[in-house]
Design an enzyme around this catalytic site. Structure first.
Site, PDB file in Angstrom:
ATOM      1  N   LEU A   8       0.852  -1.191   0.000  1.00  0.00           N
ATOM      2  CA  LEU A   8       0.000   0.000   0.000  1.00  0.00           C
ATOM      3  C   LEU A   8       0.887   1.239   0.000  1.00  0.00           C
ATOM      4  O   LEU A   8       1.570   1.531   0.982  1.00  0.00           O
ATOM      5  CB  LEU A   8      -0.913  -0.009   1.228  1.00  0.00           C
ATOM      6  CG  LEU A   8      -1.742  -1.288   1.431  1.00  0.00           C
ATOM      7  CD1 LEU A   8      -2.670  -1.131   2.638  1.00  0.00           C
ATOM      8  CD2 LEU A   8      -2.535  -1.625   0.178  1.00  0.00           C
ATOM      9  N   THR A  78      -7.570   1.666   3.825  1.00  0.00           N
ATOM     10  CA  THR A  78      -6.704   0.530   3.506  1.00  0.00           C
ATOM     11  C   THR A  78      -7.459  -0.588   2.791  1.00  0.00           C
ATOM     12  O   THR A  78      -6.917  -1.231   1.887  1.00  0.00           O
ATOM     13  CB  THR A  78      -6.063  -0.011   4.782  1.00  0.00           C
ATOM     14  OG1 THR A  78      -7.092  -0.273   5.752  1.00  0.00           O
ATOM     15  CG2 THR A  78      -5.078   0.997   5.365  1.00  0.00           C
ATOM     16  N   GLY A 139      -3.136  -0.262  18.009  1.00  0.00           N
ATOM     17  CA  GLY A 139      -4.246  -1.194  18.158  1.00  0.00           C
ATOM     18  C   GLY A 139      -3.794  -2.419  18.930  1.00  0.00           C
ATOM     19  O   GLY A 139      -2.756  -3.009  18.624  1.00  0.00           O
ATOM     20  N   GLU A 154      -8.646  -0.407  19.139  1.00  0.00           N
ATOM     21  CA  GLU A 154      -7.882   0.826  18.997  1.00  0.00           C
ATOM     22  C   GLU A 154      -7.790   1.546  20.338  1.00  0.00           C
ATOM     23  O   GLU A 154      -8.608   1.354  21.231  1.00  0.00           O
ATOM     24  CB  GLU A 154      -8.515   1.734  17.942  1.00  0.00           C
ATOM     25  CG  GLU A 154      -8.567   1.120  16.552  1.00  0.00           C
ATOM     26  CD  GLU A 154      -7.197   0.749  16.005  1.00  0.00           C
ATOM     27  OE1 GLU A 154      -6.209   1.453  16.339  1.00  0.00           O
ATOM     28  OE2 GLU A 154      -7.098  -0.239  15.260  1.00  0.00           O
ATOM     29  N   ASN A 227       5.835   8.414   9.533  1.00  0.00           N
ATOM     30  CA  ASN A 227       4.818   9.409   9.204  1.00  0.00           C
ATOM     31  C   ASN A 227       5.325  10.835   9.318  1.00  0.00           C
ATOM     32  O   ASN A 227       4.625  11.771   8.937  1.00  0.00           O
ATOM     33  CB  ASN A 227       3.596   9.233  10.111  1.00  0.00           C
ATOM     34  CG  ASN A 227       2.827   7.961   9.802  1.00  0.00           C
ATOM     35  OD1 ASN A 227       2.482   7.707   8.654  1.00  0.00           O
ATOM     36  ND2 ASN A 227       2.580   7.156  10.816  1.00  0.00           N
ATOM     37  N   ARG A 332      36.593  13.251  -8.671  1.00  0.00           N
ATOM     38  CA  ARG A 332      35.304  13.563  -9.272  1.00  0.00           C
ATOM     39  C   ARG A 332      34.940  12.471 -10.281  1.00  0.00           C
ATOM     40  O   ARG A 332      35.741  11.590 -10.558  1.00  0.00           O
ATOM     41  CB  ARG A 332      35.372  14.948  -9.905  1.00  0.00           C
ATOM     42  CG  ARG A 332      35.482  16.065  -8.853  1.00  0.00           C
ATOM     43  CD  ARG A 332      35.838  17.393  -9.466  1.00  0.00           C
ATOM     44  NE  ARG A 332      34.852  17.811 -10.460  1.00  0.00           N
ATOM     45  CZ  ARG A 332      35.050  18.807 -11.315  1.00  0.00           C
ATOM     46  NH1 ARG A 332      36.208  19.473 -11.309  1.00  0.00           N
ATOM     47  NH2 ARG A 332      34.117  19.139 -12.178  1.00  0.00           N
ATOM     48  N   HIS A 362      50.737  16.497  -4.383  1.00  0.00           N
ATOM     49  CA  HIS A 362      49.976  17.491  -3.630  1.00  0.00           C
ATOM     50  C   HIS A 362      49.640  18.707  -4.487  1.00  0.00           C
ATOM     51  O   HIS A 362      50.328  19.036  -5.441  1.00  0.00           O
ATOM     52  CB  HIS A 362      50.744  17.965  -2.383  1.00  0.00           C
ATOM     53  CG  HIS A 362      52.226  17.879  -2.500  1.00  0.00           C
ATOM     54  ND1 HIS A 362      53.022  17.273  -1.564  1.00  0.00           N
ATOM     55  CD2 HIS A 362      53.069  18.286  -3.470  1.00  0.00           C
ATOM     56  CE1 HIS A 362      54.287  17.332  -1.938  1.00  0.00           C
ATOM     57  NE2 HIS A 362      54.336  17.949  -3.096  1.00  0.00           N
ATOM     58  N   TYR A 365      45.690  19.675  -9.919  1.00  0.00           N
ATOM     59  CA  TYR A 365      44.430  19.386 -10.607  1.00  0.00           C
ATOM     60  C   TYR A 365      44.730  18.625 -11.893  1.00  0.00           C
ATOM     61  O   TYR A 365      45.495  19.096 -12.747  1.00  0.00           O
ATOM     62  CB  TYR A 365      43.664  20.667 -10.940  1.00  0.00           C
ATOM     63  CG  TYR A 365      42.472  20.402 -11.832  1.00  0.00           C
ATOM     64  CD1 TYR A 365      41.370  19.701 -11.355  1.00  0.00           C
ATOM     65  CD2 TYR A 365      42.461  20.813 -13.163  1.00  0.00           C
ATOM     66  CE1 TYR A 365      40.286  19.422 -12.173  1.00  0.00           C
ATOM     67  CE2 TYR A 365      41.380  20.544 -13.992  1.00  0.00           C
ATOM     68  CZ  TYR A 365      40.298  19.844 -13.485  1.00  0.00           C
ATOM     69  OH  TYR A 365      39.219  19.552 -14.292  1.00  0.00           O
TER      70      TYR A 365
END
Length: 461
Positions: A8, A78, A139, A154, A227, A332, A362, A365
């Site tokens: 559900l 339900t 319940g 309940e 919930n 990356r 070190h 890039y």
């Protein structure tokens, strides 16, 4: 016995206060409803039918290939939700499990035991129950002397003695499929909400002389329904503990498991050590004998055996065996670090291959490049790959040397055994065995210091 599952997943979830459809909120890297469906799939049912409503297209995309789908146009309870699966299930023989899509902690073992108990007892309906430390709001399961379920009471309707009962309804049911569809036709909506409740099926079956039982599972925490954001955080905490304990049982060491965040689909080899404050997400695979230190973040990547990741970020990349990276470096997407390569601190690699035993120490890039094996890349080297419109590629051959502070302006090719002098800006290809020097000559100005202007209170010394 043929098995069927109805999930559900049509509720909107207003208490989440979110634009995202409730059951798609993630717990440890997977949507809640996907956790439920994956647990159900593990018991090998003949059919899984997911009832969708709000955000149906998004739910169907997440569960593609794992479930059939039926739309519930109006959310009328339900019982009404289960009725939507009549076309898929009503003519079939077997047992049907009904579970909500916002209960991500149920395990396949629990579902398997529920099906088995239901069959062994010959029940028309079996309620999955649990012993709650604090049953307030749930319940209560009221049984007769033989242990059969008389009713579910309940909180608002219970008598004082009934409210003392700690066995609660988890909201999961197993039905004889034919009995279910006969009873559903008798469910009405004569209640304050005007809804059709699935729990009414139990009373209808009992009055028809059918056997209604309950299987009490040992772990109450599995029944947590999400919930709101508080429950979502609690579900994540429980799931994370479960995931980490599973890895530890398989031979992985966690220095501080409470602070290591590992997604559900992550795989980790034995004798790997995970320090605290580590995040590993997505479909990451980590080999054996690795060390992942605090502050590291790894997403959708493949890490080989004997790899050390020190306080670094790795995204959609591959590190082969016996490599190391960090601290404070970044792979990356589409970075490939080949066997034995070393990446030191503050190194960024994007869409590039670093060859075997190559060292990038070190402050460097490397973007859109292919580096061969046994290369030394000095401090502060930049692969300048973007002209403002397009990205370009550079290749560096085996056993080359790139001096500190150099810039390689793509696209160029540096051959095997080539040398680039420190602080050079390279814009042309460099041949095999050649050394490229691309910088201004040093000029020393004699006595330049004495030509500098003095302030009023200074004198040359």
């Amino acid at each position: 016995m043929e098995k069927y599952v109805v999930v559900l997943a049509a509720g909107k979830g207003t208490r989440m206060k979110t634009k995202l459809y409730k059951v798609l909120h993630q717990v440890c890297g997977k949507a809640m409803v996907e956790h439920v469906v994956d647990a159900a799939r593990a018991v090998k049912p003949s059919k899984i039918v997911t009832i969708v409503g709000h955000g149906a297209e998004d739910v169907e995309k997440v569960l593609a290939g794992k479930s059939e789908f039926v739309m519930q146009e109006e959310q009328l309870g339900t019982g009404h939700a289960v009725m939507q699966a009549e076309g898929q299930l009503a003519a079939l023989e077997g047992a049907t499990l009904v579970v909500t899509g916002d209960t991500p902690l149920f395990t396949s073992e629990t579902f398997e035991k529920l099906f088995a108990y239901h069959e062994e007892e010959g029940n028309a309906a079996t309620v999955l129950t649990a012993e709650a430390p604090d049953p307030f709001g749930y319940g209560r399961i009221i049984r007769d002397d033989q242990g059969n379920v008389l009713r579910i009471v309940e909180q608002k309707d219970g008598k004082p003695e009934e409210l003392k009962v700690k066995e609660i309804n988890t909201g999961v049911f197993c039905f004889d499929n034919q009995d279910l569809w006969v009873a559903l036709k008798q469910v009405g909506n004569d209640n304050s909400q005007g809804e059709y409740y699935l729990t009414d099926v139990l009373e209808i079956l009992r009055k028809a002389g059918k056997k209604v039982g309950a299987y009490k599972m040992p772990d109450f925490s599995e029944s947590l329904g999400v919930n709101d954001r508080i429950a979502l955080a609690e579900a994540t905490r429980i799931m994370q503990r479960r995931i980490n304990e599973g890895h530890m049982r398989d031979g992985v060491t966690f220095i501080d498991p409470a602070t290591a965040y590992i997604d559900a689909d992550v795989e980790i080899g034995n004798d790997t050590v995970i320090e605290g404050g580590v995040t590993i997400k997505g479909h990451t695979v980590i080999g054996s004998d690795c060390l992942i230190t605090s502050g590291s973040r790894i997403v959708d990547s493949q890490i080989g055996n004997g790899v050390t990741v020190t306080s670094s970020t790795i995204e959609e990349s591959i590190m082969e065996d016996n490599t190391d990276i960090g601290p404070n470096s970044h792979l990356r997407p589409k970075a490939l670090i080949k066997r034995g390569a070393h990446l030191g601190n503050f190194v960024e690699v994007k869409k590039a291959e670093i060859g075997e035993n190559t060292k990038v120490g070190h402050l460097t890039y490397v973007g859109d490049a292919t580096l061969g094996k046994d290369i030394n890349v000095g401090c502060g080297v930049i692969f300048s790959n973007f002209d403002g419109v397009k990205k370009f590629h550079t290749t560096v051959g085996d056993k080359s040397f790139i001096g500190a502070g150099s810039t390689l302006v793509s696209p160029i090719n540096v051959a095997d055994h080539a040398f680039i002098a420190a602080d050079s800006t390279i814009t042309k290809d460099v041949g095999k065995y050649e050394m490229a020097i691309a910088r201004g000559r040093q000029v020393n100005k004699k006595d330049y210091w004495h030509k500098l202007p003095l302030s009023e209170d200074e004198e040359w010394k």
